[in-house]
Write a protein that holds these residues in place. Structure first.
Motif, PDB file in Angstrom:
ATOM      1  N   UNK A 265     -16.792 -51.252   0.986  1.00  0.00           N
ATOM      2  CA  UNK A 265     -18.057 -50.646   0.591  1.00  0.00           C
ATOM      3  C   UNK A 265     -19.219 -51.252   1.378  1.00  0.00           C
ATOM      4  N   UNK A 266     -19.242 -52.567   1.495  1.00  0.00           N
ATOM      5  CA  UNK A 266     -20.329 -53.241   2.210  1.00  0.00           C
ATOM      6  C   UNK A 266     -20.325 -52.851   3.686  1.00  0.00           C
ATOM      7  N   UNK A 267     -19.157 -52.836   4.299  1.00  0.00           N
ATOM      8  CA  UNK A 267     -19.073 -52.493   5.720  1.00  0.00           C
ATOM      9  C   UNK A 267     -19.286 -51.024   5.996  1.00  0.00           C
ATOM     10  N   UNK A 268     -18.751 -50.185   5.124  1.00  0.00           N
ATOM     11  CA  UNK A 268     -18.909 -48.747   5.300  1.00  0.00           C
ATOM     12  C   UNK A 268     -17.588 -48.014   5.219  1.00  0.00           C
ATOM     13  N   UNK A 269     -17.439 -47.185   4.178  1.00  0.00           N
ATOM     14  CA  UNK A 269     -16.234 -46.366   4.030  1.00  0.00           C
ATOM     15  C   UNK A 269     -16.213 -45.313   5.137  1.00  0.00           C
ATOM     16  N   UNK A 270     -15.048 -45.120   5.731  1.00  0.00           N
ATOM     17  CA  UNK A 270     -14.937 -44.144   6.808  1.00  0.00           C
ATOM     18  C   UNK A 270     -15.039 -44.753   8.191  1.00  0.00           C
ATOM     19  N   UNK A 271     -15.255 -46.072   8.255  1.00  0.00           N
ATOM     20  CA  UNK A 271     -15.274 -46.778   9.540  1.00  0.00           C
ATOM     21  C   UNK A 271     -14.185 -47.849   9.524  1.00  0.00           C
ATOM     22  N   UNK A 272     -13.890 -48.395  10.670  1.00  0.00           N
ATOM     23  CA  UNK A 272     -12.931 -49.496  10.760  1.00  0.00           C
ATOM     24  C   UNK A 272     -13.609 -50.823  11.087  1.00  0.00           C
ATOM     25  N   UNK A 317     -22.576 -50.384   8.404  1.00  0.00           N
ATOM     26  CA  UNK A 317     -22.332 -49.831   9.741  1.00  0.00           C
ATOM     27  C   UNK A 317     -22.732 -48.363   9.840  1.00  0.00           C
ATOM     28  N   UNK A 318     -22.330 -47.465   8.912  1.00  0.00           N
ATOM     29  CA  UNK A 318     -22.772 -46.068   9.015  1.00  0.00           C
ATOM     30  C   UNK A 318     -24.293 -45.922   8.951  1.00  0.00           C
ATOM     31  N   UNK A 319     -24.945 -46.741   8.127  1.00  0.00           N
ATOM     32  CA  UNK A 319     -26.413 -46.676   8.040  1.00  0.00           C
ATOM     33  C   UNK A 319     -27.047 -47.094   9.353  1.00  0.00           C
ATOM     34  N   UNK A 320     -26.523 -48.162   9.939  1.00  0.00           N
ATOM     35  CA  UNK A 320     -27.042 -48.621  11.225  1.00  0.00           C
ATOM     36  C   UNK A 320     -26.820 -47.559  12.302  1.00  0.00           C
ATOM     37  N   UNK A 321     -25.638 -46.956  12.322  1.00  0.00           N
ATOM     38  CA  UNK A 321     -25.350 -45.906  13.303  1.00  0.00           C
ATOM     39  C   UNK A 321     -26.282 -44.706  13.127  1.00  0.00           C
ATOM     40  N   UNK A 322     -26.540 -44.328  11.896  1.00  0.00           N
ATOM     41  CA  UNK A 322     -27.422 -43.193  11.634  1.00  0.00           C
ATOM     42  C   UNK A 322     -28.847 -43.481  12.096  1.00  0.00           C
ATOM     43  N   UNK A 323     -29.315 -44.692  11.849  1.00  0.00           N
ATOM     44  CA  UNK A 323     -30.676 -45.046  12.268  1.00  0.00           C
ATOM     45  C   UNK A 323     -30.790 -45.111  13.789  1.00  0.00           C
ATOM     46  N   UNK A 324     -29.745 -45.581  14.442  1.00  0.00           N
ATOM     47  CA  UNK A 324     -29.765 -45.618  15.907  1.00  0.00           C
ATOM     48  C   UNK A 324     -29.777 -44.212  16.479  1.00  0.00           C
ATOM     49  N   UNK A 325     -28.984 -43.313  15.870  1.00  0.00           N
ATOM     50  CA  UNK A 325     -28.981 -41.919  16.330  1.00  0.00           C
ATOM     51  C   UNK A 325     -30.335 -41.254  16.098  1.00  0.00           C
ATOM     52  N   UNK A 326     -30.948 -41.565  14.954  1.00  0.00           N
ATOM     53  CA  UNK A 326     -32.274 -40.994  14.664  1.00  0.00           C
ATOM     54  C   UNK A 326     -33.304 -41.490  15.660  1.00  0.00           C
TER      55      UNK A 326
END
Length: 339
Positions: A265-272, A317-326
């Protein structure tokens, strides 16, 4: 094409990182520090096993520690009885897989809903923990291996190089092996998800009814996903038994299963990469909190989980990826306006 390129970059990064860690960490850190890093790496493999069945297969198991414990106990019992560790290592993977196949068949082919699936896996975990704690005394042995009850199984033989029973892995050798296994697991799972099998597994997670209407046996794909995750957890359990030359019923504990969920959960579900980073961070934090007598680590971990769910529901990780894409999209739009 993009997926293949991303997998190649990830494989190169994971392989390079593993090689650098294996070569330089033993020269930089002392043996005790290497031993502490080894348990982080082992638990990261365990985190990846749940990340696969939950993040990709949509199967949330509240008793994932059962497979971890089965791997640890299977290895310990087999290594003590066989006198060699190669077959014990294989058994530590096969036993959790067989148990997952039996349990998964009953759940998935029985059309058990997600809520009841979580309850069943939770109950199974509690049963194994209770049984393992109740096996103290000389009457409870499997061959030469005493089960030990709550005291566990001590003096577990450490892995040896296949064909060379006298060549036992030392602390550095075990660390290197664990680093290689972690990198191989990470790379293998990324390529597995990118394969036809992986795409179907993800489609089942997204819309089970639609996948079934397309002609896929969703129960079979769920079962295979569940078995793969169990085998990886069993491998992590085997390495854990090697790490401490010991195993006890706490490997089946509910707290262990909850910890695995927290890492993902902390790292991000759906990522490795997310669960690996989440595992490293939570384990480091847990180790640090145990040095402070005035703080209850379970309360802190519960608070972290609550905050993550409320503030970063997708994980770090997903939050960081989303912010970088934004930010990247904003930069592109600004460049187009000025052009």
């Amino acid at each position: 094409m993009t997926l293949d390129w991303n997998n190649r970059v990830a494989a190169l990064g994971a392989g390079s990182g593993a090689l650098l860690a294996a070569l330089f960490f033993p020269a930089i850190f002392n043996e005790y520090e290497i031993l502490q890093m080894t348990i982080y790496v082992i638990l990261a493999i365990l985190a990846l096993s749940l990340a696969f069945i939950w993040g990709c297969g949509g199967i949330l198991s509240f008793g994932h520690a059962v497979f971890f414990g089965l791997g640890a106990y299977s290895y310990a019992i087999a290594a003590i009885n066989f006198g060699e560790t190669t077959s014990a290592l294989l058994l530590a993977i096969v036993v959790p897989c067989l148990f997952a196949a039996a349990l998964g068949y009953l759940m998935f082919y029985g059309r058990i809903s997600d809520v009841y699936l979580g309850a069943i896996t939770l109950t199974v975990s509690l049963i194994f923990f209770k049984v393992a704690n109740s096996t103290s005394g000389p009457a409870y042995t499997i061959g030469k291996a005493p089960l030990g009850g709550f005291n566990g199984i001590p003096s577990v033989p450490r892995l040896t190089v296949p064909g060379f029973p006298a060549w036992e892995l030392d602390t550095i050798g075990l660390f290197t092996l664990c680093i290689v296994v972690l990198a191989a697991t990470y790379i293998g799972l990324r390529y597995l998800v990118a394969s036809d099998f992986g795409r179907i597994v993800v489609s089942v997670r997204e819309n089970e009814t639609r996948s079934e209407l397309l002609g896929y046996d969703v129960r079979r794909y769920k079962l295979v996903t569940f078995i793969i995750g169990a085998g990886l957890a069993g491998l992590a359990g085997c390495l854990y038994a090697n790490w401490g030359n010991y195993t006890d019923p706490t490997v089946f504990a509910l707290s262990q299963s909850v910890q695995i969920i927290i890492w993902v959960v902390v790292g991000g579900v759906g990522t490795f990469i997310g669960p690996v980073l989440g595992c490293f961070f939570i384990q480091w934090l847990t180790t640090w909190l145990t040095t402070i007598d005035t703080i209850n680590k379970d309360v802190i971990l519960g608070a972290i989980l609550t905050l993550m769910v409320l503030l970063l529901p997708q994980g770090f990780v997903p939050t960081l990826q989303q912010r970088l894409r934004t930010r990247q999209a904003r930069t592109v739009r600004q460049q187009e306006k000025t052009a």
